[in-house]
Design an enzyme around this catalytic site. Structure first.
Site, PDB file in Angstrom:
ATOM      1  N   SER A 166       0.814  -1.224   0.000  1.00  0.00           N
ATOM      2  CA  SER A 166       0.000   0.000   0.000  1.00  0.00           C
ATOM      3  C   SER A 166       0.841   1.264   0.000  1.00  0.00           C
ATOM      4  CB  SER A 166      -0.940   0.005   1.215  1.00  0.00           C
ATOM      5  OG  SER A 166      -0.180   0.000   2.424  1.00  0.00           O
ATOM      6  N   GLY A 167       2.023   1.197  -0.635  1.00  0.00           N
ATOM      7  CA  GLY A 167       2.805   2.412  -0.852  1.00  0.00           C
ATOM      8  C   GLY A 167       2.261   3.162  -2.053  1.00  0.00           C
ATOM      9  N   LYS A 193       0.559  -5.244   5.097  1.00  0.00           N
ATOM     10  CA  LYS A 193       0.889  -6.096   6.245  1.00  0.00           C
ATOM     11  C   LYS A 193       0.852  -5.337   7.565  1.00  0.00           C
ATOM     12  CE  LYS A 193       5.964  -5.924   6.166  1.00  0.00           C
ATOM     13  NZ  LYS A 193       7.174  -6.747   6.101  1.00  0.00           N
ATOM     14  N   SER A 211       7.157   4.551   1.320  1.00  0.00           N
ATOM     15  CA  SER A 211       6.663   5.727   0.597  1.00  0.00           C
ATOM     16  C   SER A 211       6.355   6.867   1.551  1.00  0.00           C
ATOM     17  CB  SER A 211       5.405   5.374  -0.201  1.00  0.00           C
ATOM     18  OG  SER A 211       5.695   4.508  -1.268  1.00  0.00           O
ATOM     19  N   ALA A 234       9.352   8.956   2.613  1.00  0.00           N
ATOM     20  CA  ALA A 234      10.124   9.704   1.609  1.00  0.00           C
ATOM     21  C   ALA A 234       9.954  11.195   1.850  1.00  0.00           C
ATOM     22  CB  ALA A 234       9.659   9.328   0.208  1.00  0.00           C
ATOM     23  N   GLN A 235      11.057  11.870   2.146  1.00  0.00           N
ATOM     24  CA  GLN A 235      10.973  13.284   2.485  1.00  0.00           C
ATOM     25  C   GLN A 235      11.154  14.195   1.274  1.00  0.00           C
ATOM     26  OE1 GLN A 235      14.016  13.924   5.410  1.00  0.00           O
ATOM     27  NE2 GLN A 235      12.964  12.804   7.004  1.00  0.00           N
ATOM     28  N   GLU A 266      18.597  18.101  -6.061  1.00  0.00           N
ATOM     29  CA  GLU A 266      19.244  17.134  -5.178  1.00  0.00           C
ATOM     30  C   GLU A 266      20.484  16.568  -5.841  1.00  0.00           C
ATOM     31  OE1 GLU A 266      15.249  15.738  -2.720  1.00  0.00           O
ATOM     32  OE2 GLU A 266      16.212  14.321  -4.057  1.00  0.00           O
ATOM     33  N   ASP A 304       9.719  -8.719   1.243  1.00  0.00           N
ATOM     34  CA  ASP A 304       8.729  -9.798   1.138  1.00  0.00           C
ATOM     35  C   ASP A 304       8.420 -10.176  -0.308  1.00  0.00           C
ATOM     36  OD1 ASP A 304       8.552  -9.605   3.932  1.00  0.00           O
ATOM     37  OD2 ASP A 304       6.945  -8.130   3.807  1.00  0.00           O
ATOM     38  N   HIS A 359      21.694   5.637   2.221  1.00  0.00           N
ATOM     39  CA  HIS A 359      21.499   7.083   2.241  1.00  0.00           C
ATOM     40  C   HIS A 359      22.628   7.703   3.059  1.00  0.00           C
ATOM     41  CE1 HIS A 359      19.778  11.051   2.641  1.00  0.00           C
ATOM     42  NE2 HIS A 359      18.836  10.710   1.781  1.00  0.00           N
ATOM     43  N   ARG A 387      24.553   9.714  -4.358  1.00  0.00           N
ATOM     44  CA  ARG A 387      24.527   9.127  -3.025  1.00  0.00           C
ATOM     45  C   ARG A 387      25.644   8.112  -2.781  1.00  0.00           C
ATOM     46  NH1 ARG A 387      17.984   8.272  -2.224  1.00  0.00           N
ATOM     47  NH2 ARG A 387      17.520  10.465  -1.855  1.00  0.00           N
ATOM     48  N   HIS A 431      19.072   2.272   2.675  1.00  0.00           N
ATOM     49  CA  HIS A 431      17.958   3.141   2.307  1.00  0.00           C
ATOM     50  C   HIS A 431      17.105   2.624   1.154  1.00  0.00           C
ATOM     51  CE1 HIS A 431      15.724   6.842   1.841  1.00  0.00           C
ATOM     52  NE2 HIS A 431      16.145   6.998   0.597  1.00  0.00           N
ATOM     53  N   GLU A 485       9.654  -0.320  -5.580  1.00  0.00           N
ATOM     54  CA  GLU A 485      10.990  -0.713  -5.129  1.00  0.00           C
ATOM     55  C   GLU A 485      11.228  -2.211  -5.175  1.00  0.00           C
ATOM     56  OE1 GLU A 485      14.044   0.117  -1.354  1.00  0.00           O
ATOM     57  OE2 GLU A 485      11.982   0.904  -1.307  1.00  0.00           O
ATOM     58  N   ARG A 488      20.718   4.543  -7.609  1.00  0.00           N
ATOM     59  CA  ARG A 488      19.525   5.332  -7.899  1.00  0.00           C
ATOM     60  C   ARG A 488      19.780   6.818  -7.775  1.00  0.00           C
ATOM     61  NH1 ARG A 488      15.382   7.638  -4.857  1.00  0.00           N
ATOM     62  NH2 ARG A 488      16.046   6.676  -2.903  1.00  0.00           N
TER      63      ARG A 488
END
Length: 538
Positions: A18-19, A40, A48, A51-52, A120, A217, A238, A284, A345, A369, A380
Site C-alpha cells: 500500500s505504498g 501487512k 513511501s 520519503a521526504q 538534489e 517480502d 542514504h 549518493r 535506504h 521498489e 539510484r
C-alpha cells in the site's frame, strides 16, 4: 484450515502493498475491476510515507527530458536500461499532474503560485517537486483518502502475504496465501492478476532509514515462486541519517544538501571537495563512501551536516519536519549542525520485470521498489523512486486492462492452507536472535565497502541461518515476525550471491578486491533452481 472454515476469496486483481505504487495502480484498476489491496501493517506504514525529498520530473521549462535521462544514466554508473530511463523521464510529468488533480498539496514558491522545485545530488537542474519535507507522507495520505471513497477496492490492513499461489504447471500466478494477523488464520485469495508492490529490503541491514516493513517480502516470494531477480548487489545507503541514541532511523533529506547544506568533520572542516567536483551534490553512492571513509580515517562516530548558514525562516519553511524531529532530541538545526551517518535506504535491484511491470510468471506484476526495471542501474538518482512507482503503475495498469477477462472462473482445485501439523511457538528468542544475526552480518560483511572474504563468510553463515529458519517455519504456527525473518534471510542470500558475482567496483557495489570499474559490464541476474524453491505448506 479446511475450505469449509476459510472459503476462497476471489477478486479481479490482488495488489500486495500500500505504498505509492500499490495505491496508484489500485485506484486505476478500480475504475473497471474489483481490487483487493493488502497491507501487512497499517495502510500508510511503508517506505513511501517516509520519503521526504520529493519526486523527480521535468516540470521546469528550462529543464529537459534529455537532461533527466543523462543525470539518471550518469548516477546509474553505466548499468541503467536506456529504454526504461527514457520512458520514466518522458512520463514523469504526467504522473505528477495526476497527483495534483487528486489533490496532493505540493509546495508553492513563496512569491508566486508556481510549484517550488528543489535540486538534489546528481541532478543538473531543479526538478524535484515536493510537499515541504514530507512528500511521501502527503502523497500517501492523499491517495488513501481517494481509496476510502472508491467502492471497487477491498482494503485488508494487517494482512501479511505468505506465498504466491501458482497453477499446476507453475507458470502462472493465480493469487496468494495471506495471513490475517488479527485472527492468525491463513486465507486463500485467488485473482486473475496479482501485483507485487511490497517495497524494498533495507531492513536486511542493522541500520536503515526505512520502516520495519521493508523486509523484502515481494522479492522473496517471487523468487520462491520461480521469478528471476536482478542487481541485488546494489543496495543504496542514504548518506545522511540522524545519528542520535534516541532516534537512529530518521532520514535527513537529500534536499538539505540541495538547498545548501554542507557536510563537515567535527572540527567544522568540509571534506566532500576531496571526493568529487560536485562536492555535497555528488550522487549518493559517492557521498556515502566518502562519509564512511572519513569516519574510519578519523575514528569518529559520525560527520555533520550544516544548514545553519541559511536563515531561520528559510529552514522552517523548507524543512519543518526535520527541524521538529531534531528539536525533539535537542538539536536546533537553525544554529547547530546535524550529526549524520549513512544507513541502508533503497534496494536498487529486485524482481526482474519488463517495461509493463511483467515478471517471469504469467499474470504476476511487480512495481515500485520491489521490482528491477533497469531505471536505477548501479545507483539510484535521488527522487527517482516515487516517479518510477507512479509511471510503472500506469504501464502495468494498461497491460492488465487489455488482458483481463470479463468474468473470473477461479481454479477450484487450489487447496487451502493446512496448519494442522504445526504448533504454536513456545519460545520467541530463536526468531529474535536470528533476526538480529541476519541484519548484523549484513551490516558487517555486505555493507558500503566489501571484500570477497567478508562476502564468502556471510554466505556461509546465511545458508546455515536459512536452514534453521526454514525448519522452525515448517514446525510452528505463522506470525509476521517469522514470515519477515524467512524473507530477510532469503533476500540476504540473494544480495550476497549477487555481490560475489560482480568482480568490479561500480556504483553501490564497492569491493576492495576489485577496486576498479570494468570497461564493459552488465546487470547481475540470478535464476532460481528447483532446490531454491520451498515446498508448499499446504
Amino acid at each position: 484450515m479446511n475450505s469449509d472454515v476459510l472459503p476462497h476469496s476471489h477478486t479481479d486483481v490482488l495488489v500486495i502493498g500500500s505504498g505509492i505504487a500499490g495505491l496508484s495502480i489500485a485506484l486505476k484498476l478500480a475504475k473497471h475491476f474489483s481490487v483487493t489491496l493488502v497491507a501487512k501493517s497499517s495502510m500508510n506504514e511503508g517506505s513511501s510515507a517516509y520519503a521526504q525529498g520529493g519526486i523527480a520530473a521535468v516540470l521546469d521549462p528550462f529543464d529537459s527530458v534529455q537532461s533527466h535521462i543523462e543525470d539518471t544514466m550518469n548516477a546509474g554508473a553505466g548499468l541503467c536500461d536506456a529504454q526504461t530511463v527514457e520512458m520514466v523521464a518522458k512520463n514523469g510529468a504526467a504522473a505528477i499532474y495526476e497527483l495534483i488533480e487528486m489533490g496532493v498539496p505540493f509546495s508553492k514558491q513563496e512569491t508566486s503560485d508556481a510549484y517550488h522545485l528543489t535540486q538534489e545530488g546528481g541532478h543538473s537542474h531543479r526538478r524535484v517537486i515536493h510537499a515541504a519535507d514530507h512528500t511521501g507522507k502527503t502523497v500517501t495520505e492523499t491517495l488513501l483518502e481517494v481509496v476510502k471513497n472508491t467502492p471497487n477496492i477491498t482494503v485488508l490492513p494487517d494482512h501479511m502475504t505468505v506465498d504466491l499461489i501458482l497453477n499446476k504447471d507453475r507458470r502462472r500466478c493465480i493469487g496468494a496465501y495471506i495471513l490475517d494477523q488479527t485472527s492468525g488464520d491463513v486465507k486463500t485469495h485467488l485473482a486473475q492478476f496479482t501485483v507485487l508492490a511490497t517495497g524494498g529490503a533495507s531492513k536486511t541491514y542493522l541500520y536503515t532509514s526505512n520502516p520495519d516493513t521493508s523486509t523484502g517480502d515481494g522479492i522473496a516470494m517471487a523468487w520462491r515462486a520461480g521469478c528471476s531477480v536482478t542487481n541485488m548487489e546494489f543496495n543504496q545507503f542514504h548518506p545522511t541519517c540522524l545519528y542520535h541514541p534516541q532516534d537512529r532511523s530518521f532520514l535527513i533529506s537529500e534536499a538539505v544538501r540541495g538547498e545548501g547544506g554542507i557536510l563537515k568533520l567535527p572540527n567544522g572542516e568540509p571534506f566532500m571537495q576531496h571526493y568529487d567536483e560536485r562536492k555535497d551534490l555528488a550522487p549518493r553512492d559517492i557521498v556515502a563512501r566518502a562519509i564512511d571513509q572519513e569516519m574510519k580515517k578519523h575514528g569518529i562516530d559520525c560527520v555533520y551536516l550544516d544548514i545553519s548558514h541559511q536563515s531561520e525562516d528559510f529552514i522552517r519553511h523548507h524543512f519543518p519536519t526535520i527541524q521538529k524531529r531534531c528539536l525533539n532530541v535537542g538539536i536546533d538545526i537553525t544554529r547547530q549542525p546535524i550529526p549524520v551517518v549513512p544507513a541502508a535506504h533503497y534496494t536498487c535491484g529486485g524482481i526482474t520485470t519488463d517495461l509493463k511491470g511483467r515478471t517471469d510468471l504469467k499474470n504476476l506484476y511487480a512495481i515500485g521498489e520491489t521490482a528491477y526495471t533497469g531505471l536505477h542501474g548501479a545507483n539510484r538518482l535521488a527522487s527517482n523512486s516515487l516517479v518510477e512507482g507512479l509511471v510503472f503503475a500506469e504501464t502495468a495498469y494498461q497491460d492488465i486492462k487489455a488482458k483481463i477477462k470479463p468474468t473470473f472462473d477461479p481454479d477450484r482445485n487450489v487447496k487451502d492452507w493446512d496448519d494442522t501439523r504445526v504448533t504454536p511457538a513456545k519460545e520467541k528468542v530463536l526468531v529474535s536472535h536470528d533476526w538480529d544475526e541476519v541484519r548484523r552480518l549484513m551490516w558487517d560483511y555486505v555493507g558500503i565497502v566489501r571484500t570477497d572474504k567478508r562476502l564468502k563468510r556471510a554466505l556461509k553463515r546465511i545458508k546455515i541461518l536459512k536452514q534453521e529458519i526454514y525448519e522452525y517455519y515448517y514446525d510452528h504456527k505463522l506470525n509476521a515476525d517469522l514470515l519477515e525473518l524467512r524473507n530477510l534471510a532469503q533476500v540476504a542470500e540473494l544480495m550476497i550471491k549477487s555481490a560475489l558475482k560482480r568482480k568490479e567496483s561500480r556504483g553501490l557495489n564497492f569491493n576492495l578486491d576489485y577496486p576498479f570499474m570494468k570497461k564493459r559490464s552488465k546487470p547481475t541476474t540470478l535464476m532460481p533452481k528447483p532446490h531454491d524453491k520451498n515446498k508448499k505448506k499446504s
